[in-house]
Design an enzyme around this catalytic site. Structure first.
Site, short mmCIF file in Angstrom:
data_model
loop_
_atom_site.label_atom_id
_atom_site.label_comp_id
_atom_site.label_asym_id
_atom_site.label_seq_id
_atom_site.Cartn_x
_atom_site.Cartn_y
_atom_site.Cartn_z
CG HIS A 159 -2.01 -1.06 1.20
ND1 HIS A 159 -2.83 -1.26 0.18
CD2 HIS A 159 -2.10 -2.04 2.05
CE1 HIS A 159 -3.41 -2.37 0.46
NE2 HIS A 159 -3.43 -2.84 1.47
CG ASP A 195 -2.78 -8.12 0.60
OD1 ASP A 195 -2.31 -8.58 1.38
OD2 ASP A 195 -3.84 -7.40 0.57
CG HIS A 197 -6.62 -5.45 1.50
ND1 HIS A 197 -6.10 -6.00 2.61
CD2 HIS A 197 -7.66 -4.93 2.02
CE1 HIS A 197 -6.93 -6.21 3.58
NE2 HIS A 197 -7.93 -5.44 3.24
CG ASP A 284 -4.80 -9.93 3.03
OD1 ASP A 284 -4.58 -10.42 2.09
OD2 ASP A 284 -4.76 -8.67 3.50
#
Ligand code: Q9C
Ligand code: ZN
Length: 343
Positions: A159, A195, A197, A284
């Protein structure tokens, strides 16, 4: 497979995070890395080595200098004001506010952060730079001819963009490693982000470039973090047009939907003619993850590893998210073991 690990990750230990209206202990904890390391050892994945220091130069190849200097000095400047608690922003430079970088540390914290879930603490700088060194030491191994390496990077990185932190990330370990591979003679590098996200930071860093292909499979940003990036129509810009692929999937998507997206991504990597692959390995996507909503089961991660191995590329795995702390070790090592079994 070789694992690169540093104890310095422990120096990043945020106190709390705002979840469902209350402050809860941070999901991104030192125990995550401890559990992954324990599984690496227990399952005999291979040797575990310490990273070599690489200094700031490779970081400055992808991150903004003002941002790097901010992170380097933030805790010192924050605590000098008498604060003994985590530095978290409470405001953002949203539309029609001044764009200039503030002078005062609190203003800079707001300027250089994307959310309020990424605490800067006394040990953040040391932990984040060590995490980069872990990724870069993995990249060194690939440059030296090794087939694959596992960089046990914590804090995570995907991120973090050129000039901001967010989503528990400070430096973009995978992007810095991909750039290092480029700088050491690999002509085309693919970064695949699995991931839950969207890897907004990595996309930001390579969006205008055709030498690094970025692909991300993630929860649809219409309902999932990071909300402002990760849509399917983001295909790259300028030179980079056609070198960015997003596969947003509805929250709750089933395992076969996820693997179909993976196949599409792998096909693009093969077409691109990548010389090396960096995997932003977040687990995740696991059905038991407390902050995510896909349904991969622990055995599915073996399948993921096997599919990645089929690309037959030098591959660097960098750890990203995964917050079901009990199963995180098995989930991660399943990917790596699945990869090894097919290599
Ligand atoms: N209710 C990584 O996986 N907060 N970062 C989400 C959900 C931010 C995740 C809150 C999630 C960031 C590396
Ligand atoms: Zn994640």
């Amino acid at each position: 497979m070789l694992t690169i690990y540093s104890d310095s990750h422990r120096l990043q230990h945020g106190r709390s995070e705002l979840i469902d209206g209350t402050l809860k202990p941070c999901f991104e904890t030192p125990s995550r890395a401890d559990m992954v390391l324990a599984a690496v050892r227990q399952r005999d994945l291979g040797d575990v080595v310490h990273p070599r220091r690489h200094g700031l130069e490779p970081i400055l190849r992808v991150h903004d200098e003002g941002y790097v200097r901010f992170l380097e000095t933030a805790w010192q400047r924050w605590s000098e004001m008498g604060r003994d608690y985590d530095a978290l922003p409470k405001m953002w430079q949203i539309r029609r506010l001044r764009e200039a970088v503030p002078e005062y540390v609190e203003g800079q914290l707001c300027y250089y952060s994307m959310d309020c879930g990424t605490p800067i603490t006394a040990g953040t700088w040391q932990a984040a730079t060590a995490s980069v060194d872990v990724a870069l030491t993995g990249a060194d191994r690939l440059i030296g001819g090794e087939r694959a390496a596992f960089a046990l990077t914590r804090p995570p990185g995907h991120h973090a963009a050129r000039d901001y932190c967010g989503g528990y990330c400070f430096f973009n370990n995978a992007a810095i490693a991909a750039q290092a591979l480029r700088d050491h003679g690999m002509h085309r590098v693919a970064v695949l982000d699995v991931d839950y996200h969207h890897g907004n930071g990595t996309q930001d860093i390579f969006y205008h470039r055709s030498d690094v292909l970025f692909l991300s499979i993630h929860g649809d940003p219409r309902t999932e973090y990071p909300f402002f990036l990760g849509f399917a129509d983001e295909k790259g810009d300028g030179e980079g047009l056609g070198y960015n692929f997003n596969f947003p999937l509805a929250a709750g998507s089933c395992v076969s939907t996820w693997f179909f997206a993976l196949d599409c991504a792998l096909e693009q990597i093969a077409r691109f003619g990548a010389e090396a692959l960096v995997v932003s390995l977040g687990v995740d996507t696991f059905e038991g993850d407390p902050i995510s909503r896909f349904q991969l089961g622990t055995p599915d991660f073996v399948t993921l590893g096997a599919r990645l191995a089929a690309l037959k590329l030098p591959t660097l795995f960098c750890l990203e998210g995964g917050y079901a702390v009990g199963p995180i070790g098995d989930n991660v090592v399943n990917v790596l073991a699945g990869f090894e079994a097919r290599s």
